[in-house]
Design a protein around this motif. Sequence first.
Motif, PDB file in Angstrom:
ATOM      1  N   VAL A  97       0.811  -1.206   0.000  1.00 46.89           N
ATOM      2  CA  VAL A  97       0.000   0.000   0.000  1.00 46.89           C
ATOM      3  C   VAL A  97       0.852   1.266   0.000  1.00 46.89           C
ATOM      4  CG1 VAL A  97      -1.903  -1.125   1.160  1.00 46.89           C
ATOM      5  CG2 VAL A  97      -0.169  -0.006   2.525  1.00 46.89           C
ATOM      6  N   ALA A  98       2.092   1.162  -0.392  1.00 44.72           N
ATOM      7  CA  ALA A  98       2.941   2.343  -0.443  1.00 44.72           C
ATOM      8  C   ALA A  98       2.386   3.345  -1.433  1.00 44.72           C
ATOM      9  CB  ALA A  98       4.359   1.938  -0.862  1.00 44.72           C
ATOM     10  N   SER A  99       2.420   4.607  -1.099  1.00 44.39           N
ATOM     11  CA  SER A  99       1.855   5.646  -1.948  1.00 44.39           C
ATOM     12  C   SER A  99       2.797   6.007  -3.075  1.00 44.39           C
ATOM     13  CB  SER A  99       1.567   6.906  -1.116  1.00 44.39           C
ATOM     14  OG  SER A  99       0.674   6.610  -0.083  1.00 44.39           O
ATOM     15  N   LYS A 100       2.208   6.303  -4.237  1.00 39.75           N
ATOM     16  CA  LYS A 100       2.994   6.778  -5.362  1.00 39.75           C
ATOM     17  C   LYS A 100       3.342   8.249  -5.147  1.00 39.75           C
ATOM     18  CE  LYS A 100       0.374   3.855  -8.560  1.00 39.75           C
ATOM     19  NZ  LYS A 100      -0.539   3.864  -9.723  1.00 39.75           N
ATOM     20  N   PRO A 101       4.463   8.733  -5.709  1.00 44.94           N
ATOM     21  CA  PRO A 101       4.740  10.162  -5.654  1.00 44.94           C
ATOM     22  C   PRO A 101       3.646  10.921  -6.392  1.00 44.94           C
ATOM     23  CG  PRO A 101       6.695   8.916  -6.295  1.00 44.94           C
ATOM     24  CD  PRO A 101       5.557   7.957  -6.324  1.00 44.94           C
ATOM     25  N   GLN A 102       3.034  11.891  -5.730  1.00 43.95           N
ATOM     26  CA  GLN A 102       1.899  12.584  -6.304  1.00 43.95           C
ATOM     27  C   GLN A 102       2.254  14.016  -6.668  1.00 43.95           C
ATOM     28  OE1 GLN A 102      -0.939  11.180  -7.073  1.00 43.95           O
ATOM     29  NE2 GLN A 102      -0.368   9.214  -6.176  1.00 43.95           N
ATOM     30  N   LYS A 103       1.756  14.438  -7.815  1.00 41.43           N
ATOM     31  CA  LYS A 103       1.879  15.844  -8.208  1.00 41.43           C
ATOM     32  C   LYS A 103       0.842  16.631  -7.423  1.00 41.43           C
ATOM     33  CE  LYS A 103       1.471  18.935 -12.158  1.00 41.43           C
ATOM     34  NZ  LYS A 103       1.152  19.039 -13.605  1.00 41.43           N
ATOM     35  N   ILE A 104       1.292  17.662  -6.740  1.00 39.77           N
ATOM     36  CA  ILE A 104       0.392  18.449  -5.910  1.00 39.77           C
ATOM     37  C   ILE A 104      -0.548  19.245  -6.798  1.00 39.77           C
ATOM     38  CG2 ILE A 104       0.260  20.316  -4.222  1.00 39.77           C
ATOM     39  CD1 ILE A 104       2.862  19.369  -3.054  1.00 39.77           C
ATOM     40  N   GLU A 105      -1.842  19.094  -6.540  1.00 35.41           N
ATOM     41  CA  GLU A 105      -2.862  19.787  -7.315  1.00 35.41           C
ATOM     42  C   GLU A 105      -3.639  20.729  -6.408  1.00 35.41           C
ATOM     43  OE1 GLU A 105      -5.253  16.683  -8.883  1.00 35.41           O
ATOM     44  OE2 GLU A 105      -3.644  15.786 -10.090  1.00 35.41           O
ATOM     45  N   PRO A 106      -4.265  21.776  -6.981  1.00 30.87           N
ATOM     46  CA  PRO A 106      -5.096  22.666  -6.159  1.00 30.87           C
ATOM     47  C   PRO A 106      -6.266  21.897  -5.550  1.00 30.87           C
ATOM     48  CG  PRO A 106      -4.626  23.650  -8.308  1.00 30.87           C
ATOM     49  CD  PRO A 106      -4.158  22.226  -8.380  1.00 30.87           C
ATOM     50  N   ILE A 107      -6.651  22.292  -4.356  1.00 29.95           N
ATOM     51  CA  ILE A 107      -7.761  21.637  -3.668  1.00 29.95           C
ATOM     52  C   ILE A 107      -9.077  22.066  -4.300  1.00 29.95           C
ATOM     53  CG2 ILE A 107      -8.977  21.472  -1.453  1.00 29.95           C
ATOM     54  CD1 ILE A 107      -6.294  21.824  -0.086  1.00 29.95           C
ATOM     55  N   ASN A 108      -9.940  21.106  -4.532  1.00 28.41           N
ATOM     56  CA  ASN A 108     -11.257  21.389  -5.096  1.00 28.41           C
ATOM     57  C   ASN A 108     -12.134  22.018  -4.011  1.00 28.41           C
ATOM     58  OD1 ASN A 108     -13.829  21.389  -6.254  1.00 28.41           O
ATOM     59  ND2 ASN A 108     -13.463  19.478  -7.359  1.00 28.41           N
ATOM     60  N   LEU A 109     -12.383  23.318  -4.130  1.00 30.09           N
ATOM     61  CA  LEU A 109     -13.108  24.034  -3.081  1.00 30.09           C
ATOM     62  C   LEU A 109     -14.563  23.610  -2.974  1.00 30.09           C
ATOM     63  CD1 LEU A 109     -11.692  27.650  -3.602  1.00 30.09           C
ATOM     64  CD2 LEU A 109     -10.883  25.860  -2.064  1.00 30.09           C
ATOM     65  N   SER A 110     -15.107  23.006  -4.020  1.00 26.84           N
ATOM     66  CA  SER A 110     -16.510  22.571  -3.964  1.00 26.84           C
ATOM     67  C   SER A 110     -16.700  21.421  -2.981  1.00 26.84           C
ATOM     68  CB  SER A 110     -16.993  22.150  -5.355  1.00 26.84           C
ATOM     69  OG  SER A 110     -16.275  21.024  -5.821  1.00 26.84           O
ATOM     70  N   TYR A 111     -15.603  20.735  -2.615  1.00 20.85           N
ATOM     71  CA  TYR A 111     -15.684  19.637  -1.651  1.00 20.85           C
ATOM     72  C   TYR A 111     -15.677  20.137  -0.209  1.00 20.85           C
ATOM     73  CZ  TYR A 111     -14.413  16.567  -5.567  1.00 20.85           C
ATOM     74  OH  TYR A 111     -14.381  15.895  -6.754  1.00 20.85           O
ATOM     75  N   LEU A 112     -15.282  21.374  -0.010  1.00 21.36           N
ATOM     76  CA  LEU A 112     -15.058  21.880   1.348  1.00 21.36           C
ATOM     77  C   LEU A 112     -16.344  22.444   1.932  1.00 21.36           C
ATOM     78  CD1 LEU A 112     -11.588  23.604   0.829  1.00 21.36           C
ATOM     79  CD2 LEU A 112     -12.124  21.203   1.329  1.00 21.36           C
ATOM     80  N   GLN A 113     -17.213  21.559   2.379  1.00 20.08           N
ATOM     81  CA  GLN A 113     -18.451  21.955   3.025  1.00 20.08           C
ATOM     82  C   GLN A 113     -18.266  21.888   4.543  1.00 20.08           C
ATOM     83  OE1 GLN A 113     -21.693  19.615   1.434  1.00 20.08           O
ATOM     84  NE2 GLN A 113     -20.711  19.437  -0.556  1.00 20.08           N
ATOM     85  N   ASP A 114     -19.325  22.249   5.253  1.00 22.22           N
ATOM     86  CA  ASP A 114     -19.318  22.142   6.714  1.00 22.22           C
ATOM     87  C   ASP A 114     -19.937  20.802   7.108  1.00 22.22           C
ATOM     88  OD1 ASP A 114     -18.268  24.632   6.690  1.00 22.22           O
ATOM     89  OD2 ASP A 114     -20.062  25.671   7.384  1.00 22.22           O
TER      90      ASP A 114
END
Length: 313
Positions: A97-114
């Motif tokens: 389950v080792a993680s692959k190196p990931q390219k950092i992407e902008p956070i999808n603000l539509s997911y950030l609800q309360d």
Amino acid sequence: MYALKPILKPVEVDLPSCMYSMKPVIGSASQQSASQNSNDQETLQLLAAKQDKVLKQLAELREQLVSMKTELNLCSKPAQPAAAGSSGPTTKSAAKVASKPQKIEPINLSYLQDFVVNACPTNIPYGLLALKKLWINRLNLQVECFTHSTVPKLSEEALNFQKVITSLEPKIENLPRLKVTLIWKNVGTYTEMITSPTAYVPICGEVNILRFLSRCGPNEFNYERQDDLTEADSILDTCYLLINKQNVKDKKQVLKTLSSKLGKVSCFGGSGTISLCDIAATSAIKQVHQVLAKDINPNMAKLVTRVTAEIGA
């Protein structure tokens, strides 16, 4: 048939001018037939227009899927061959389950609800604190705590957790914010998260909450981008069972399964990087520590100590 004279004579009625005039509702048979045919044609034309629209949308969707498939094939890189003389890959589940190196992407603000999380003080969701520290430079996981009337008093452990998670603030300003309201409530081991106040469809279990938040947060911490997602999900399911099994004997068996998945490696990430599986396992072990303290093997205890020290799970 016999013909009869009209019983009633035609009567002329003077209609008032203040009323709307209407055409006869019942016309001749030919008029009704023509009107019905006209309505049928209009209905067929509407159905044909809807069908054309649906076919057009399907064609556009197919083009998008083909485009996404092409991009994924271009982005995926072939596995590098092992260096000569190096040892082969370990057969332990944790190494898968080792993680692959990931390219950092902008956070999808539509997911950030309360969101609202209901948790019992005897089953503290340490995973929230771990995510808050893990995301500290990318996303502000803001947590507010309240106590429900079903909880007369918070334990010392719950108070310490509450103090740490509410006081920890990111040093970087203007980060995207994800707000979580944590309510201490007598819900037993089934910690739940409410994603919509209007449609009460809770996400049950801390492990499943971590899964959900992992998809909402920074992409480089999304557990679904690990090499072996099936094994990662298996480990997370085992952590869920460890918390929610009611029988102590069953809990011991689940703990044994989880320990075998860890094996002799330092963490489930395999490469030494703390993953969501490590966070979920640490939180689960802490919640069952009181009843299974003697059954936790040394390597699992080292994992819990390390994760707690680094990110406070």
